[in-house]
Write a protein that holds these residues in place. Structure first.
Motif, PDB file in Angstrom:
ATOM      1  N   TYR A 199      -6.673   6.747  -5.530  1.00 43.23           N
ATOM      2  CA  TYR A 199      -6.529   6.999  -4.094  1.00 43.23           C
ATOM      3  C   TYR A 199      -7.869   6.979  -3.372  1.00 43.23           C
ATOM      4  O   TYR A 199      -8.903   7.292  -3.958  1.00 43.23           O
ATOM      5  N   ARG A 200      -7.807   6.640  -2.099  1.00 42.54           N
ATOM      6  CA  ARG A 200      -8.951   6.785  -1.205  1.00 42.54           C
ATOM      7  C   ARG A 200      -8.477   7.546   0.025  1.00 42.54           C
ATOM      8  O   ARG A 200      -7.289   7.541   0.351  1.00 42.54           O
ATOM      9  N   GLU A 247      -4.544   6.916   0.545  1.00 37.84           N
ATOM     10  CA  GLU A 247      -3.937   5.602   0.372  1.00 37.84           C
ATOM     11  C   GLU A 247      -4.240   5.058  -1.012  1.00 37.84           C
ATOM     12  O   GLU A 247      -5.302   5.320  -1.575  1.00 37.84           O
ATOM     13  N   LYS A 248      -3.287   4.295  -1.533  1.00 39.63           N
ATOM     14  CA  LYS A 248      -3.473   3.621  -2.828  1.00 39.63           C
ATOM     15  C   LYS A 248      -3.045   2.174  -2.636  1.00 39.63           C
ATOM     16  O   LYS A 248      -1.980   1.908  -2.103  1.00 39.63           O
ATOM     17  N   GLU A 249      -3.919   1.264  -3.067  1.00 39.79           N
ATOM     18  CA  GLU A 249      -3.582  -0.178  -2.958  1.00 39.79           C
ATOM     19  C   GLU A 249      -2.559  -0.545  -4.006  1.00 39.79           C
ATOM     20  O   GLU A 249      -2.547  -0.046  -5.085  1.00 39.79           O
ATOM     21  N   MET A 273       0.831  -1.172   0.000  1.00 40.24           N
ATOM     22  CA  MET A 273       0.000   0.000   0.000  1.00 40.24           C
ATOM     23  C   MET A 273       0.887   1.250   0.000  1.00 40.24           C
ATOM     24  O   MET A 273       1.910   1.306   0.658  1.00 40.24           O
ATOM     25  N   LYS A 274       0.478   2.235  -0.770  1.00 41.87           N
ATOM     26  CA  LYS A 274       1.193   3.503  -0.833  1.00 41.87           C
ATOM     27  C   LYS A 274       0.362   4.557  -0.100  1.00 41.87           C
ATOM     28  O   LYS A 274      -0.839   4.676  -0.337  1.00 41.87           O
ATOM     29  N   ILE A 275       0.999   5.303   0.790  1.00 38.08           N
ATOM     30  CA  ILE A 275       0.294   6.384   1.478  1.00 38.08           C
ATOM     31  C   ILE A 275       0.975   7.718   1.167  1.00 38.08           C
ATOM     32  O   ILE A 275       2.187   7.763   0.940  1.00 38.08           O
ATOM     33  N   ARG A 276       0.163   8.763   1.133  1.00 38.18           N
ATOM     34  CA  ARG A 276       0.682  10.107   0.877  1.00 38.18           C
ATOM     35  C   ARG A 276      -0.034  11.077   1.795  1.00 38.18           C
ATOM     36  O   ARG A 276      -1.183  10.867   2.176  1.00 38.18           O
ATOM     37  N   LEU A 298      -4.472  12.312   4.740  1.00 39.49           N
ATOM     38  CA  LEU A 298      -3.745  11.101   4.411  1.00 39.49           C
ATOM     39  C   LEU A 298      -4.577  10.363   3.365  1.00 39.49           C
ATOM     40  O   LEU A 298      -5.793  10.188   3.543  1.00 39.49           O
ATOM     41  N   GLY A 312      -7.757   8.349   3.757  1.00 41.71           N
ATOM     42  CA  GLY A 312      -7.488   7.651   5.015  1.00 41.71           C
ATOM     43  C   GLY A 312      -8.068   8.425   6.174  1.00 41.71           C
ATOM     44  O   GLY A 312      -8.937   7.942   6.895  1.00 41.71           O
TER      45      GLY A 312
END
Length: 159
Positions: free
Chosen positions: A91-92, A157-159, A1-4, A155, A94
């Motif tokens: 993205y979704r 997130e991308k799976e 998972m990628k978080i930004r 925040l 967080g």
């Protein structure tokens, strides 16, 4: 998972004969915020935080104040469209952590209603929306009750 993570900031001037919209709800006050849209400073800061996290520029790029279609627009629509833009990039959301800076009116009693509106728009749990309120201790444009400021961190997130 990628978080930004993204950061947003917005200010709007207070003006007579305007409704005060904050966090997607109307708050009874003698003045409202002035802007091309409904000037919901909190939702605008959240939009900027989300767009920044996804590296998609800022709210002015996507919803320019020169476009007649956004004149007096409900900022809840801008937040919904922001969600669509970041979702298209995979993205979704967080969580959101935001602060509103205003001398008056008291913001704290309205926070649960704002959290509900924002959580519903962003399709996340209400517990993932943190909103805090503060004053500027009578200093600066906020302290002189000339306007409001809002800050937000998002925040995504991308799976």
């Amino acid at each position: 998972m990628k978080i930004r993570v993204g950061y947003g900031y917005d200010v709007h001037r207070l003006a007579e004969n305007r409704d005060l919209w904050l966090g997607g709800i109307r708050i009874d006050h003698s003045k409202g915020l002035l802007g091309h849209s409904d000037a919901d400073v909190l939702l605008h800061a959240i939009c900027d935080a989300l767009l920044g996290a996804a590296n998609l520029r800022d709210i002015g790029f996507h919803f320019p104040d020169t476009a007649s279609e956004y004149k007096d627009v409900d900022s809840k629509l801008l937040l919904k469209r922001t969600l669509e833009v970041i979702s298209a990039k995979g993205y979704r959301v967080g969580n959101i952590d935001a602060t509103v800076c205003a001398e008056r009116p008291k913001i704290n009693p309205h926070i649960p209603a704002m959290q509900k509106v924002i959580a519903d728009i962003l399709e996340i749990d209400i517990d993932d929306i943190s909103i805090k309120a503060t004053t500027s201790e009578k200093m600066g444009f906020v302290g002189r009750e000339e306007g409001f400021a809002a800050y937000a961190v998002a925040l995504i997130e991308k799976e």
